[in-house]
Design a protein around this motif. Structure first.
Motif, PDB file in Angstrom:
ATOM      1  N   GLN A 154      17.063  16.009 -14.978  1.00 19.42           N
ATOM      2  CA  GLN A 154      17.427  14.728 -15.590  1.00 19.42           C
ATOM      3  C   GLN A 154      18.731  14.234 -14.972  1.00 19.42           C
ATOM      4  O   GLN A 154      19.478  14.996 -14.356  1.00 19.42           O
ATOM      5  N   SER A 194      14.297   7.910 -20.262  1.00 18.10           N
ATOM      6  CA  SER A 194      13.374   7.029 -19.543  1.00 18.10           C
ATOM      7  C   SER A 194      12.603   7.841 -18.514  1.00 18.10           C
ATOM      8  O   SER A 194      13.196   8.620 -17.759  1.00 18.10           O
ATOM      9  N   THR A 195      11.298   7.645 -18.488  1.00 16.29           N
ATOM     10  CA  THR A 195      10.432   8.389 -17.580  1.00 16.29           C
ATOM     11  C   THR A 195       9.556   7.426 -16.797  1.00 16.29           C
ATOM     12  O   THR A 195       9.298   6.293 -17.235  1.00 16.29           O
ATOM     13  N   THR A 196       9.076   7.884 -15.658  1.00 17.18           N
ATOM     14  CA  THR A 196       8.089   7.119 -14.913  1.00 17.18           C
ATOM     15  C   THR A 196       7.372   8.047 -13.945  1.00 17.18           C
ATOM     16  O   THR A 196       7.974   8.974 -13.405  1.00 17.18           O
ATOM     17  N   ASN A 214       7.718  11.572  -8.823  1.00 17.51           N
ATOM     18  CA  ASN A 214       7.297  12.325 -10.002  1.00 17.51           C
ATOM     19  C   ASN A 214       5.780  12.519 -10.064  1.00 17.51           C
ATOM     20  O   ASN A 214       5.011  11.560  -9.908  1.00 17.51           O
ATOM     21  N   THR A 257       4.604  14.179 -15.592  1.00 13.68           N
ATOM     22  CA  THR A 257       5.382  13.118 -16.232  1.00 13.68           C
ATOM     23  C   THR A 257       4.707  12.649 -17.518  1.00 13.68           C
ATOM     24  O   THR A 257       5.387  12.416 -18.539  1.00 13.68           O
ATOM     25  N   THR A 317       6.477  12.922 -21.077  1.00 11.58           N
ATOM     26  CA  THR A 317       6.654  11.678 -21.834  1.00 11.58           C
ATOM     27  C   THR A 317       6.033  11.798 -23.221  1.00 11.58           C
ATOM     28  O   THR A 317       6.636  11.367 -24.221  1.00 11.58           O
ATOM     29  N   LYS A 375      10.224   3.280 -20.274  1.00 10.38           N
ATOM     30  CA  LYS A 375       9.683   3.433 -18.929  1.00 10.38           C
ATOM     31  C   LYS A 375      10.789   3.136 -17.937  1.00 10.38           C
ATOM     32  O   LYS A 375      11.404   2.071 -17.975  1.00 10.38           O
ATOM     33  N   THR A 415       9.008  16.620 -12.515  1.00 13.85           N
ATOM     34  CA  THR A 415       9.362  15.298 -13.023  1.00 13.85           C
ATOM     35  C   THR A 415      10.863  15.229 -13.220  1.00 13.85           C
ATOM     36  O   THR A 415      11.530  16.227 -13.518  1.00 13.85           O
ATOM     37  N   TRP A 462      13.728  12.701 -15.068  1.00 15.47           N
ATOM     38  CA  TRP A 462      13.860  11.577 -15.994  1.00 15.47           C
ATOM     39  C   TRP A 462      15.314  11.124 -16.098  1.00 15.47           C
ATOM     40  O   TRP A 462      16.238  11.813 -15.654  1.00 15.47           O
TER      41      TRP A 462
END
Length: 416
Positions: A165, A176-178, A305, A310, A314, A328, A350, A352
């Protein structure tokens, strides 16, 4: 959700030392590959928590906590600071002249240490292996490769997944993830072009590298606008142009420093080829007496990612934090070297984003259209994540993501 709550039950009691650790690290920043104090602190804490501890890549630290059969999860934090003079005025401001944790790596170290402590204390609630990796020299793109080159993949168990992260100027209390590209590939490029020196009063006797370099700078502005397909993203920045020493001397060379950011290997190849073609073409047009020289350095891989990982993380965040706290992420044109680590094992990952800006101040800046002027960004001398709830969220995010593998899934529909 049960296993997550069991492991996080002691978080409130740990936040005191986590805050103290963050402030200590912020007060005592160390530059890339000089993170000796930070590495010792990290080693001591991990050893006390019951981890098997290794030193890799000079100042890199890895803690391995084996807890029976099951998956292996690797979580990474970077440790280095920047050559920035702090201007926050905080009571725990940097005590090292000209050096500052201006990118939040002190947040990364303290939150991963907090997660490591909770994972160690909560071993009855999960099964498998938890690896906490503290990486040096992210800012110069050298730390992850140094650890890999020092035998990382042969010295720790192969993870099933890697997690990381980064604190950003986003509202604290959010993650926030994508899926797909989240951080761009980065290349720095030093270009040297050659001319023929002469007296400033005799330009007809010279091949002026200042004019040559200036023509190159202007022509480079067309690379993104005219050679990159619309809809693709790329950045070409000329950060420095250096030539000459005196007003009446035409020098014999000029140096340009470029920074390039791309999200796809094909676009990267197109951009770099265009840069070299333009430079060679302008040198030919100027009758440069020597071929230009190109030196690539500080190169960062694309952070791309894995979609399944992910999605799983999420979902776990949404179950734990609530949908309102999970956003997002937009792809960032910043770059990272984290992906060298999972790539060395051939495993998915992933990465984030963790909000670190006071949520009320951020909301007001959005309303006023003043985010750019009022919210300090990473690498700013004013960058200072708020301690609460940033540190708590960072610890929880690490634990929630790891337990989705190690505790059989914490969210609805998440695979064991």
């Amino acid at each position: 959700m049960g296993n997550v709550q069991e492991v996080l039950a002691g978080l409130d009691g740990e936040l005191g030392w986590i805050r103290d650790t963050y402030q200590d690290l912020h007060r005592n920043p160390e530059l890339s590959l000089e993170e000796h104090r930070t590495a010792r602190l990290t080693e001591e804490r991990l050893t006390a928590f019951g981890f098997r501890v290794l030193r890799l890549g000079g100042t890199g630290v890895v803690g391995v906590l084996e807890n029976g059969a099951g998956p292996v999860v690797l979580a990474r934090a970077d440790m280095d600071a920047l050559p920035v003079t702090e201007a926050t005025g905080l009571p725990y401001s940097s005590a090292v002249p000209g050096v500052m944790h201006a990118c939040g790596h002190d947040v990364h170290v303290s939150t991963l240490l907090g997660a490591a402590k909770l994972m160690a204390d909560g071993r009855g609630s999960w099964s498998g292996t938890y690896i906490a990796l503290f990486q040096p020299a992210e800012e110069v793109g050298a730390g992850s490769k140094a650890m890999v080159d020092d035998g990382l993949a042969a010295k720790v168990p192969r993870p099933d997944v890697a997690l990381a992260q980064h604190v950003m100027p986003l509202p604290a209390g959010t993650v926030s993830t994508t899926a797909g590209p989240v951080l761009s590939a980065g290349d720095s490029l030093r270009i040297t072009v050659y001319g023929k020196g002469a007296h400033g009063s005799m330009p007809h006797m010279a091949v002026d590298p200042v004019v040559l370099a200036s023509a190159i700078v202007l022509r480079l502005q067309t690379v993104v606008s005219r050679e990159v397909q619309p809809g693709e993203s790329a950045v070409v920045t000329v950060g420095a142009l250096n030539a000459g020493t005196k007003s009446n001397i035409i020098p014999d060379r000029a140096e340009l420093l470029l920074n390039i950011r791309t999200y796809r290997s094909q676009v990267r190849s197109t951009v770099l080829a265009a840069i070299e073609r333009i430079v060679r073409g302008e040198c030919l047009a100027a009758e440069s007496p020597r071929e230009p020289e190109f030196e690539y350095y500080d190169q960062f891989p694309l952070t791309d990612n894995d979609s399944a990982v992910t999605s799983r993380v999420t979902d776990a965040f949404t179950v734990h934090f609530g949908a309102g706290a999970v956003d997002k992420a937009s792809p960032q044109t910043a770059s990272e070297d984290f992906s060298h680590i999972p790539d060395a094992f051939g495993v998915p990952y992933t990465f984030w984003l963790l909000g670190g800006t006071d949520a009320a101040a951020y909301a007001e800046a959005v309303r006023n259209g003043s985010v750019k002027s009022d919210i300090p960004a990473n690498h700013s001398p004013f960058f200072a994540p708020v301690l609460d709830p940033t540190l708590s969220m960072g610890v929880q995010a690490h634990v929630v993501a790891a337990l989705d593998w190690l505790a059989g899934g914490s969210g609805a529909g998440i695979r064991p």
